[in-house]
Design an enzyme around this catalytic site. Structure first.
Site, PDB file in Angstrom:
ATOM      1  N   CYS A 293      42.232  31.754  43.057  1.00 41.97           N
ATOM      2  CA  CYS A 293      43.004  31.349  44.246  1.00 41.97           C
ATOM      3  C   CYS A 293      43.671  33.027  44.348  1.00 41.97           C
ATOM      4  CB  CYS A 293      43.786  30.376  44.000  1.00 41.97           C
ATOM      5  SG  CYS A 293      44.854  30.301  42.622  1.00 41.97           S
ATOM      6  N   ARG A 298      46.240  27.325  41.838  1.00 40.90           N
ATOM      7  CA  ARG A 298      45.323  26.278  42.269  1.00 40.90           C
ATOM      8  C   ARG A 298      44.018  26.468  41.735  1.00 40.90           C
ATOM      9  NH1 ARG A 298      46.275  28.054  48.640  1.00 40.90           N
ATOM     10  NH2 ARG A 298      46.411  29.980  47.363  1.00 40.90           N
TER      11      ARG A 298
END
Length: 362
Positions: A293, A298
Site C-alpha cells: 500500500c 493495508r
C-alpha cells in the site's frame, strides 16, 4: 478330603485377589474416562490451527479462560500508533488483561519499513513475547495487521487478530477494564530473527522481478484515487502513482477505509469473496503475490488473508512511499487496462499530490 479343601481355599483366595485387581483396574479406567469427559466439558473451544490468523471473540474468551488446550502462554494486546496515552481506546476500555502495543515498535520513518531484526527482537522481549507465545491483537485500524505481519516475519509461531475488534468483544458483554496492564518482559526469543524472511519482499526484489518474472505479481491495496494517481493518500508522500506493472487488489472507497474487505459489522469478508474480487481484477491466486500500500498497513491485511489460506504471499515492505523516492523507477498513472494510462519515471511526477487532510497512517 482335607487336601482338596486346602486346594479349594487357595483357589478361592487367588480368584479373590484377581477379581479385586480387576475391579481396581476397572475403577481406574472409569476414573480416567470421567476425567476425560470433565475435561471435554471444560474445554468447549473449537481448535484453531496456527496458520489461522483471524479469530472470533469466543475463541479469544476461551483462551483467556484457559479452555484452549494448545495455548499454554499468551499475550493479548490493543494495537495503535503511539504510547498508551495516544491510543483512542486503551484507557477508555480494553479487553481485560490486554497490554498496549505501539506500531512504532515494528517500523520507523522516513520509509516506514520494518525495523531491524535486532530492534524487532528487543521489542518482542519487552512485550513478554517469544516464539512460542500465542499473540492475540486487536485495534481500530489495520495497524494490528502490520504488527501481526512483523511478528510472523520475526518468528512468533501463533499470531491471531480478533476479527471485528473491540466491538465484537463488547457486543458479547465480555470483560473489559480501563486500568493499564503492563507487559512482563522475557529474556530469550528462542529462535533467530527473522525466522521467516520470505514473508517480506524488498524493493530490490520487486525491481528485479516486476515485469520480468511471469510468476510474480505486485498488488496494490489502495483506494481508487491512489491507484489512478490522483492523490498519494498521505500528507508526507508528495507524489502519486503506482509502480509500472502493478495490479489493483482494491482496499476501500477512500484512503482511510477497507470496505472492499470488511463487512458492515466490522468483520472481514469470507475469503471466497475476496478471492473472487482479486480474480476479477486479473490477479491469479496460483502465482506469487506481493501486496503493498503506501507504507505497509493495508497491504498487511491482504498478506495475512492470503497467508492463512495457504497462498504464496508476501508483503512488499517499502510500498509506494519507498518507490516514489527513486527518480529513476518506472511508474504508471491511471488504470493499465485503460487507453488513458500514462507511463513515466518517478522523477517526472509532480510533487503536489500529498493529501491535504491528516493522512491515515495506513
Amino acid at each position: 478330603m482335607k487336601k482338596h479343601l486346602k486346594k479349594l481355599l487357595v483357589l478361592c483366595l487367588v480368584l479373590g485377589v484377581f477379581c479385586a485387581c480387576s475391579k481396581k483396574e476397572d475403577e481406574k479406567k472409569t476414573d480416567v474416562k470421567q476425567t476425560e469427559k470433565k475435561e471435554e466439558k471444560k474445554s468447549t473451544a473449537k481448535k484453531v490451527s496456527k496458520e489461522t490468523v483471524f479469530v472470533d471473540a469466543n475463541y479469544v474468551k476461551d483462551v483467556l479462560d484457559g479452555k484452549v488446550k494448545d495455548v499454554k502462554n499468551f499475550v493479548i494486546a490493543e494495537v495503535s500508533w503511539g504510547e498508551v496515552d495516544k491510543s483512542p481506546d486503551y484507557l477508555k476500555n480494553h479487553i481485560k488483561g490486554a497490554i498496549h502495543i505501539n506500531t512504532d515498535t515494528v517500523e520507523k520513518e522516513p520509509v516506514w519499513n520494518l525495523r531491524s531484526p535486532e530492534e524487532l527482537e528487543k521489542s518482542l522481549l519487552n512485550y513478554g513475547i517469544d516464539k512460542d507465545t500465542t499473540v492475540i491483537l486487536y485495534g481500530q485500524n489495520t495497524g494490528c495487521a502490520r504488527v501481526a505481519t512483523a511478528y510472523l516475519y520475526a518468528g512468533v509461531e501463533n499470531v491471531k487478530i480478533l476479527n471485528g475488534g473491540l466491538k465484537s468483544w463488547t457486543d458479547k458483554n465480555y470483560p473489559v477494564e480501563k486500568e493499564e496492564t503492563k507487559p512482563t518482559p522475557v529474556k530469550e526469543f528462542k529462535t533467530k530473527v527473522p525466522a521467516h524472511p520470505e514473508y517480506i519482499t524488498s524493493i530490490e526484489t520487486v525491481k528485479e522481478k516486476l515485469g520480468k518474472d511471469n510468476n510474480f505479481q505486485l498488488i496494490s491495496i489502495r483506494s481508487e484515487n491512489e491507484w489512478l494517481g490522483k492523490e498519494s493518500g498521505y500528507t508526507y508522500i508528495p507524489r502519486a502513482g503506482e509502480p509500472k506493472g502493478a495490479l489493483w487488489g482494491k482496499a476501500g472507497h477512500d484512503k482511510d477505509s477497507m470496505d472492499f474487505y470488511i463487512n458492515s459489522d466490522g468483520k472481514y469478508k469470507d475469503f471466497s469473496e475476496i478471492k473472487k474480487m482479486w480474480e476479477e481484477q486479473g490477479i491469479s491466486t496460483d502465482k506469487q503475490m506481493s501486496f503493498y500500500c503506501g507504507t505497509g498497513w493495508r497491504g498487511s491485511v491482504a498478506f495475512l488473508l492470503a497467508h492463512e489460506n495457504g497462498l504464496n504471499a508476501s508483503l512488499y515492505d517499502g510500498g509506494w512511499n519507498q518507490w516514489q523516492m527513486d527518480d529513476k523507477l518506472p511508474v504508471q498513472i491511471g488504470d493499465p487496462k485503460s487507453k488513458d494510462v500514462e507511463y513515466k519515471k518517478v522523477g517526472d511526477l509532480s510533487k503536489d499530490k500529498a493529501s491535504k487532510d491528516p493522512a491515515c497512517k495506513e
